[in-house]
Design a protein around this motif. Structure first.
Motif, short mmCIF file in Angstrom:
data_model
loop_
_atom_site.label_atom_id
_atom_site.label_comp_id
_atom_site.label_asym_id
_atom_site.label_seq_id
_atom_site.Cartn_x
_atom_site.Cartn_y
_atom_site.Cartn_z
N ASP A 38 0.83 -1.20 0.00
CA ASP A 38 0.00 0.00 0.00
C ASP A 38 0.87 1.25 0.00
O ASP A 38 0.61 2.20 -0.76
N ALA A 39 1.90 1.25 0.84
CA ALA A 39 2.76 2.43 0.94
C ALA A 39 3.54 2.65 -0.35
O ALA A 39 3.64 3.78 -0.85
N VAL A 40 4.11 1.59 -0.91
CA VAL A 40 4.90 1.74 -2.14
C VAL A 40 4.01 2.08 -3.32
O VAL A 40 4.38 2.89 -4.18
N ALA A 41 2.82 1.49 -3.39
CA ALA A 41 1.90 1.82 -4.49
C ALA A 41 1.50 3.29 -4.44
O ALA A 41 1.37 3.95 -5.48
N ALA A 42 1.32 3.82 -3.24
CA ALA A 42 1.01 5.24 -3.12
C ALA A 42 2.16 6.09 -3.65
O ALA A 42 1.94 7.12 -4.30
N ALA A 43 3.39 5.65 -3.39
CA ALA A 43 4.55 6.38 -3.92
C ALA A 43 4.64 6.25 -5.43
O ALA A 43 5.01 7.21 -6.13
N LEU A 44 4.28 5.08 -5.98
CA LEU A 44 4.34 4.88 -7.43
C LEU A 44 3.29 5.73 -8.16
O LEU A 44 3.48 6.04 -9.34
N ARG A 45 2.22 6.08 -7.50
CA ARG A 45 1.24 6.96 -8.15
C ARG A 45 1.83 8.35 -8.39
O ARG A 45 1.43 9.05 -9.32
N ARG A 46 2.77 8.72 -7.53
CA ARG A 46 3.42 10.03 -7.70
C ARG A 46 4.62 9.94 -8.63
O ARG A 46 4.91 10.88 -9.37
#
Length: 250
Positions: A38-46
């Motif tokens: 969840d945390a890394v996917a949120a970073a990948l959206r940016r």
């Protein structure tokens, strides 16, 4: 009556305290990879390239920029995660983590999960993106990259091989693996020691030659002087004039 309720309440509290850890621990372990995803996917959206900040010594400051420049050459959506892969799954943590990222992000493309050292990791393709020999290129890149090269070098080599048109050939017949940084440093130290040894030997030989030359010069000079003395003509002895003087006086 009060005593009975006290016993029942104490038993209930004890059961809760003893039973809670046994039931909660497996849930926590199963939830850990999902929480990281969840945390890394949120970073990948940016930013489609995520580089961990927990390995500053293993990664150069421009690691993310170098990885972006490399994967941009593929011409397809690429999501790169550079992070330690230990603890992400029971058997194949990088593969399960890539699948979790795809589920969280919900976007098709090429997903690369690789540790900061560049060794290991995995690559997966989701959706109808341009077909590339990803598995062959990734395998060949692992064979042609030094074990301590780092994630940016590993990904750059992977892109080169994927676009070369000879990914399977290079997988089956990889080029010689480059020397590691440690091996290069050791070889450089050995070369420096050999150069220092040659310099020391040269100085010693020069000093020996100078001292030996001086001694030899003295010996030769002495020999030449002796030879000159032996070759010089001897003068006859001078006659005494005392007798002639006496006759002249008489």
């Amino acid at each position: 009556m009060w005593r009975t309720w006290s016993v029942l309440l104490a038993g209930l509290v004890g059961a809760v305290l003893l039973g809670a850890p046994a039931g909660a621990a497996p849930v926590t372990e199963r939830a850990e990879p999902a929480g990281r995803a969840d945390a890394v996917a949120a970073a990948l959206r940016r930013d489609p390239v995520y580089v961990t900040d927990h390995a500053p010594r293993a990664l150069p400051p421009d690691a993310a920029a170098r990885i972006r420049a490399s994967v941009a050459r593929l011409g397809v959506p690429v999501y790169v995660v550079v992070t330690p892969v230990s603890g992400l799954g029971p058997e194949n943590p990088s593969e399960s983590f890539a699948a979790l990222l795809r589920d969280r992000l919900g976007k098709d493309g090429v997903y690369i999960v690789v540790p900061p050292s560049g060794g290991g990791g995995e690559i997966r393709q989701f959706g109808g993106v341009r077909g590339l020999p990803l598995d062959d290129a990734w395998s060949a890149a692992g064979s042609e990259t030094a074990y301590d090269a780092g994630a940016p070098e590993m990904i750059a080599r992977f892109v080169d091989i994927a676009l070369s048109g000879r990914a399977r050939e290079r997988r089956d017949h990889p080029r010689p693996k480059p020397e590691s940084k440690v091996r290069k440093a050791l070889d450089a130290d050995d070369a420096a020691d050999r150069r220092a040894g040659r310099i020391e030997w040269g100085v010693f030989a020069a000093g020996t030659a100078l001292s030996g030359g001086s001694i030899l010069g003295l010996l030769v000079g002495r020999r030449v002087r002796s030879a000159r003395k032996a070759a010089a003509p001897r003068r006859p002895p001078r006659k005494s004039t005392k007798k002639s003087t006496r006759k002249a006086r008489g």
